[in-house]
Design an enzyme around this catalytic site. Structure first.
Site, mmCIF file in Angstrom:
data_model
loop_
_atom_site.group_PDB
_atom_site.id
_atom_site.type_symbol
_atom_site.label_atom_id
_atom_site.label_comp_id
_atom_site.label_asym_id
_atom_site.label_seq_id
_atom_site.Cartn_x
_atom_site.Cartn_y
_atom_site.Cartn_z
ATOM 1 N N SER A 92 4.681 2.739 7.893
ATOM 2 C CA SER A 92 4.376 1.520 7.142
ATOM 3 C C SER A 92 5.525 1.123 6.220
ATOM 4 O O SER A 92 6.050 1.943 5.474
ATOM 5 C CB SER A 92 3.112 1.720 6.308
ATOM 6 O OG SER A 92 1.967 1.694 7.118
ATOM 7 N N ASP A 133 0.513 -7.635 1.378
ATOM 8 C CA ASP A 133 0.930 -6.254 1.642
ATOM 9 C C ASP A 133 2.454 -6.124 1.635
ATOM 10 O O ASP A 133 3.042 -5.398 2.437
ATOM 11 C CB ASP A 133 0.360 -5.743 2.961
ATOM 12 C CG ASP A 133 0.371 -4.214 3.033
ATOM 13 O OD1 ASP A 133 0.388 -3.574 1.963
ATOM 14 O OD2 ASP A 133 0.373 -3.663 4.147
ATOM 15 N N HIS A 193 0.810 -1.221 0.000
ATOM 16 C CA HIS A 193 0.000 0.000 0.000
ATOM 17 C C HIS A 193 0.841 1.268 0.000
ATOM 18 O O HIS A 193 0.346 2.342 -0.296
ATOM 19 C CB HIS A 193 -0.991 0.004 1.175
ATOM 20 C CG HIS A 193 -0.372 0.217 2.520
ATOM 21 N ND1 HIS A 193 -0.042 -0.822 3.369
ATOM 22 C CD2 HIS A 193 -0.025 1.351 3.185
ATOM 23 C CE1 HIS A 193 0.464 -0.330 4.486
ATOM 24 N NE2 HIS A 193 0.493 0.977 4.394
#
Length: 361
Positions: free
Chosen positions: A208, A127, A97
């Site tokens: 992230s 992911d 993402h």
């Protein structure tokens, strides 16, 4: 009277003589301190519980990732780390993402240098994404550990860029709060369960894709998710590093991660809106499992006897709770495997076998 005056004068003179004598003796007893003894003494303080040695092993391997669209407008930012090098390239792990939809990717090294990165591949379900930079731009390669060695309460820390470049290189400290947790995430085709590690180290937007590191300076996870609710604090999540590495070789080679296809559309048993739209009614006593709201003709599911309205309650021996757990358990298997599916049809339980392929047939 004369004698009295003489006595008083004598006492006063004796008093002053005593004071003068005392001052003389005190001054005579002074010891001159050598100037060299007045020098300041330096004191060395050693912190025994610092993370600095571990941070030094990872810090320069961590990079800021900034993504842009075709018009060079910023899309977002995240973190990554160099996990491998070869003769030509340095390979960077991050989250799908973080780079999803990017036309241009710029990474910033800990030195402040900006480098354009190449997108190699990513996978929405795991992911995980891999990008690369020229080998001669790599400052450090991260040391990789084993998340299975981590125990509850072990000290861990993150390095990342919360909120973008302004706070690039931020370090947050915490512990391993939980292992083998499962969280549900939304993807383009629905929801999916992912196995994660839990930590109370602060993880914010921009973290992230960054590393979760043990006190030996080894990466044991990739920070990926955070529960963002007002009443919940200190719950961050990371993908185990072994899980991420299981995809990297294919992503490095720009291969697409292919997963089994059954040729069915799913709905949770509690999703009354979808069930009504397909005119499907199930027994109210069925509270878990997934409903097959559509089965493609000539798909392996159809060939195996599955029909619209069937409620799948098991894949092999694993109980199915909802669509997320269905995908989670299905994706444990590879193309070419044969699985057994337990389902309910008209209040009766059946079992069928389905061979997994990467197409509808």
């Amino acid at each position: 009277m004369k004698h009295k005056h003489i006595y008083i004068v004598t006492v006063i003179m004796s008093f002053f003589v005593g004071i003068i004598g005392t001052l003389y003796v005190v001054d005579d007893l002074k010891v001159e301190t050598p100037k060299e003894d007045l020098k300041k003494t330096s004191v060395e303080i050693t912190e025994t519980n610092t993370l600095k040695p571990a941070i030094d092993k990872i810090y320069d391997a961590v990079v800021l990732i900034e993504t842009y669209d075709r018009n060079k407008r910023g899309i977002g930012s995240g973190t990554g780390f160099v996990y491998k090098v070869d003769d030509n390239l340095g390979y960077i792990l991050t989250n799908h993402h973080v780079v999803d939809g990017a036309e241009n990717i710029i990474i910033t090294l800990s030195s402040g240098e900006e480098v354009e990165a190449e997108y190699l591949g990513s996978d929405e379900y795991s992911d995980v994404a891999v990008i690369s930079i020229p080998r001669d731009k790599v400052l450090m390669v991260a040391q990789l550990g084993d998340s299975s060695d981590a125990e509850l309460g072990d000290t861990v820390f993150t390095v990342g860029s919360p909120l973008g470049s302004k706070y690039m290189g931020s370090v947050t400290r915490g512990i391993v709060s939980g292992k083998e947790r499962q969280v549900t995430v939304d993807v383009s085709s629905g929801s999916l369960l992912i196995d994660v590690m839990q930590t109370d180290a602060a993880i914010n937007p921009g973290n992230s894709g960054g590393p979760l590191v043990n006190i030996n300076g080894e990466v044991i996870g990739i920070t990926s998710l955070k529960l963002v609710e007002d009443e919940i604090e200190g719950m961050g999540f990371a993908l185990p590093i072994e899980y991420a590495l299981s995809f990297t070789e294919r992503l490095e080679n720009k291969e697409k991660i292919v997963r089994p296809i059954l040729g069915v559309q799913l709905a949770d048993t509690t999703n009354s809106y979808i069930l009504r739209s397909y005119r499907i009614t199930i027994d109210p006593s069925i509270t878990s499992g997934v409903v097959l709201v559509n089965v493609e003709k000539e798909s392996n599911a159809a060939v195996s006897g599955l029909e619209q309205g069937d409620v799948v309650i098991k894949i092999n021996d694993d109980k199915i709770e909802d669509t997320a757990s269905f995908r989670y358990n299905l994706y444990k298997y590879s193309i070419g495997d044969t699985i057994s599916i337990t389902y309910i049809r008209q209040d009766k339980e059946y079992v069928t076998e389905v061979k997994l392929t990467d197409s509808l047939k």
